[in-house]
Write an enzyme that holds these catalytic residues in place. Structure first.
Site, PDB file in Angstrom:
ATOM      1  N   ARG A  62       0.798  -1.225   0.000  1.00  0.00           N
ATOM      2  CA  ARG A  62       0.000   0.000   0.000  1.00  0.00           C
ATOM      3  C   ARG A  62       0.831   1.276   0.000  1.00  0.00           C
ATOM      4  NH1 ARG A  62      -2.997  -3.888   1.674  1.00  0.00           N
ATOM      5  NH2 ARG A  62      -1.076  -4.468   2.678  1.00  0.00           N
ATOM      6  N   THR A  63       1.785   1.372   0.902  1.00  0.00           N
ATOM      7  CA  THR A  63       2.491   2.643   1.058  1.00  0.00           C
ATOM      8  C   THR A  63       3.186   3.019  -0.244  1.00  0.00           C
ATOM      9  OG1 THR A  63       2.777   2.126   3.382  1.00  0.00           O
ATOM     10  CG2 THR A  63       4.165   3.878   2.497  1.00  0.00           C
ATOM     11  N   LYS A  91      25.944  -4.747  -1.833  1.00  0.00           N
ATOM     12  CA  LYS A  91      27.414  -4.602  -1.776  1.00  0.00           C
ATOM     13  C   LYS A  91      27.814  -3.752  -0.576  1.00  0.00           C
ATOM     14  CE  LYS A  91      27.523  -4.560  -6.829  1.00  0.00           C
ATOM     15  NZ  LYS A  91      27.674  -3.654  -7.986  1.00  0.00           N
ATOM     16  N   ARG A 113      11.372   3.402   3.281  1.00  0.00           N
ATOM     17  CA  ARG A 113      11.040   2.499   4.404  1.00  0.00           C
ATOM     18  C   ARG A 113      12.284   1.693   4.717  1.00  0.00           C
ATOM     19  NH1 ARG A 113       5.763  -1.292   4.470  1.00  0.00           N
ATOM     20  NH2 ARG A 113       4.888   0.744   4.983  1.00  0.00           N
ATOM     21  N   HIS A 141       5.393   5.854  11.393  1.00  0.00           N
ATOM     22  CA  HIS A 141       4.828   5.731  10.051  1.00  0.00           C
ATOM     23  C   HIS A 141       3.839   6.899   9.908  1.00  0.00           C
ATOM     24  CE1 HIS A 141       3.526   4.110   6.366  1.00  0.00           C
ATOM     25  NE2 HIS A 141       3.212   2.879   6.711  1.00  0.00           N
TER      26      HIS A 141
HETATM   27  C1  NCD Z   1       2.102  -1.323   8.022  1.00  0.00           C
HETATM   28  C2  NCD Z   1       3.580  -1.110   8.128  1.00  0.00           C
HETATM   29  O1  NCD Z   1       4.361  -1.522   7.274  1.00  0.00           O
HETATM   30  O2  NCD Z   1       3.966  -0.475   9.096  1.00  0.00           O
HETATM   31  N1  NCD Z   1       1.602  -1.444   6.742  1.00  0.00           N
HETATM   32  C3  NCD Z   1       1.279  -0.321   6.035  1.00  0.00           C
HETATM   33  O3  NCD Z   1       2.087   0.522   5.756  1.00  0.00           O
HETATM   34  N2  NCD Z   1       0.005  -0.191   5.672  1.00  0.00           N
HETATM   35  C4  NCD Z   1       1.601  -2.334   8.951  1.00  0.00           C
HETATM   36  C5  NCD Z   1       2.119  -3.729   8.912  1.00  0.00           C
HETATM   37  O4  NCD Z   1       3.005  -4.091   8.152  1.00  0.00           O
HETATM   38  O5  NCD Z   1       1.618  -4.497   9.706  1.00  0.00           O
END
Ligand code: NCD
Length: 504
Positions: A62-63, A91, A113, A141
């Site tokens: 999703r993100t 590397k 991320r 997040h």
């Molecule tokens: C979450 C995350 O990666 O922090 N997912 C997201 O971004 N919607 C939650 C999760 O992975 O459980």
């Protein structure tokens, strides 16, 4: 209502005020209305020639894709990596170097991320373009929290005060609960209720932060107790990837009474949110719940697109771009974690064993840490002297070496084994400097990773020392540090996280 998001980093939800959260919710609501009116592409030229770089060191559906969709609908482009295979991270390239390359590639914004807490603050420090935190370890997040707020804002007709929100699943190892609860804490009359196994419960530091913000936090015995008293129930996935040594079977056991099944939603008005994904094996939400009126998490996922489209529009919808110079600001190489201690004239360097004329004494090591520190530094192989000493008059062992300046990596390696070592510099038989080397105590903080070369930095948050990167509080435990020395150190720290100035 006005707020300025232009070229701003989005690292922690705590950097945004109530007004700014409301402003971005309203901007997201407009994107939602546009979609409902069949005008998805009304802003198709807004970000023409703008490019987003996505850097996902951890899995994401999703993100990553919702940022890309936002960019696409605004006429911009996106490029990047999803998973490190195929990149030079394989590397051993550092975050600093990889982020710098994305700046060199004429991108206008980075969404990243990464599994380490604080890695996004570091990326923002390094980048000369704005950086958005798409999740850093179990830390934060922020855009998930903002899309969660937008979902609630729309479903509640623009109201964010007086909310009652339940949290379940894993409050401890995830980042979404932290960011959303801190976002809620900007509003009036918020109650948070939660029910979960101790191991997955609300972290003490978070509960403390929320209480300080006037949020009522209540732990209930059962999910039904929570469900009966909230407007929204925010379920989360147990973050197995951040629980070394814990098996899925263990978690299934812990989750048994906390899973959401039909019996826990029927008869209640609470709407069920979840950042997704749901783990289909643990099934923290039973699939039958998907077909009930409680289910609001798929609508919530689409609000991710409205929010991120609005955010990108606010951040980049202007003329001008940042030019890349190939230079890095010098401060990226220097920490502020050396707590200076007073040098007392009388007891100088050479106590008990042979004096050294020029070199370093690594003092106040943990009992039993001597051998590990000795091995980690490997001084003799490197061509330096090394005298290790445990003596009965002194409770803590120490090391003497003719190496004059320990590198930042040396110091980190020592502090990782034996926290808060004292470092005495000896020049011409005299002690010229004495400091305690502080390192963030959060085991998952990027500042502890030796090869990343992140200079440990702290700031003074109203009298409390916090790590610049993961923002966890730090307590000095060194027995010898006096109150005066502690105060002097605190006084030397910045009062907030100041942005790194980049030459244009
Ligand atoms: C979450 C995350 O990666 O922090 N997912 C997201 O971004 N919607 C939650 C999760 O992975 O459980």
């Amino acid at each position: 209502m006005s707020a300025d998001f232009r070229d701003r980093d989005v690292i922690s939800i705590t950097d945004f005020s109530r007004e700014e959260i409301l402003y971005i919710c309203e901007a997201g609501r407009k994107m939602y209305e546009m979609e409902r009116a069949g005008k998805r592409n009304a802003l198709r030229d807004a970000l023409k020639h703008r490019t987003l770089s996505y850097m996902f060191y951890e899995p994401s559906t999703r993100t990553r894709t919702s940022f890309n969709t936002g960019m696409r609908e605004l006429g911009g482009r996106y490029d990047g990596f999803s998973g490190t295979e195929g990149t030079s991270v394989m590397k051993n390239e550092t975050v600093r170097d990889t982020v710098t390359m994305m700046c060199a590639n004429h991108n206008d914004v980075i969404v990243m991320r990464h599994p380490l807490d604080g890695s996004l603050q570091w990326a923002a420090d390094v980048a000369n373009i704005p950086v958005i935190n798409g999740g850093d370890g179990k830390n934060e997040h922020p855009t998930q929290a903002l899309l969660d707020m937008l979902t609630i804002y729309v479903l509640k007709g623009g109201k964010l005060d007086g909310l009652r929100v339940g949290f379940g699943g894993d409050l401890s190892h995830g980042r979404t609960v932290r960011s959303l609860s801190l976002a809620l804490s900007h509003f009036e009359g918020i109650t948070i209720r939660w029910a979960a196994e101790d191991f997955l419960g609300m972290p003490a530091d978070l509960a403390k932060l929320l209480a300080a913000q006037g949020v009522r936090v209540e732990r209930d015995r059962s999910v039904r107790d929570v469900m009966a008293q909230v407007d929204f129930y925010y379920m989360t996935r147990p973050q197995l990837e951040r629980m070394p040594g814990v098996t899925q079977k263990d978690i299934v056991g812990m989750m048994k009474q906390y899973r959401i099944d039909l019996g826990k939603v029927e008869g209640f008005d609470a709407r069920l949110l979840h950042p997704l994904p749901v783990n289909s094996e643990i099934a923290e939400i039973d699939y039958r719940v998907y077909f009930t009126p409680a289910q609001a998490f798929f609508a919530q996922a689409e609000f991710g697109i409205f929010h991120r489209k609005a955010l990108l529009h606010e951040m980049l919808g202007h003329e001008g771009y940042r030019r890349y110079s190939g230079e890095l600001p010098a401060e990226l190489g220097v920490g502020n974690n050396r707590l200076q201690r007073k040098i007392h004239g009388a007891k100088q360097s050479g106590m008990f064993i042979d004096k050294i004329h020029d070199g370093t004494v690594i003092d106040h090591l943990g009992v039993g840490a001597l051998r590990a520190v000795d091995e980690a530094l490997d001084l003799e192989t490197r061509g330096y002297s090394c005298t290790t000493a445990v003596i009965s008059e002194k409770p803590t062992p120490f090391i003497k070496t003719n190496l004059r300046d320990l590198s930042e990596r040396d110091l980190k390696r020592i502090a990782l084994i034996s926290p808060e070592p004292t470092i005495d510099s000896i020049r011409d038989g005299r002690m010229t400097e004495k400091f305690v080397y502080l390192l963030c105590a959060n085991g998952n903080c990027i500042s502890r990773t030796v090869n990343e070369d992140v200079p440990p930095r702290f700031y003074d948050d109203g009298g409390a020392i916090r790590c610049r990167y993961c923002r966890r509080p730090y307590t000095i435990t060194h027995r010898k540090v006096t109150e005066e020395e502690r105060r002097a150190y605190l006084g030397s720290l910045p009062k907030k996280i100041e942005t790194v100035a980049y030459p244009d």
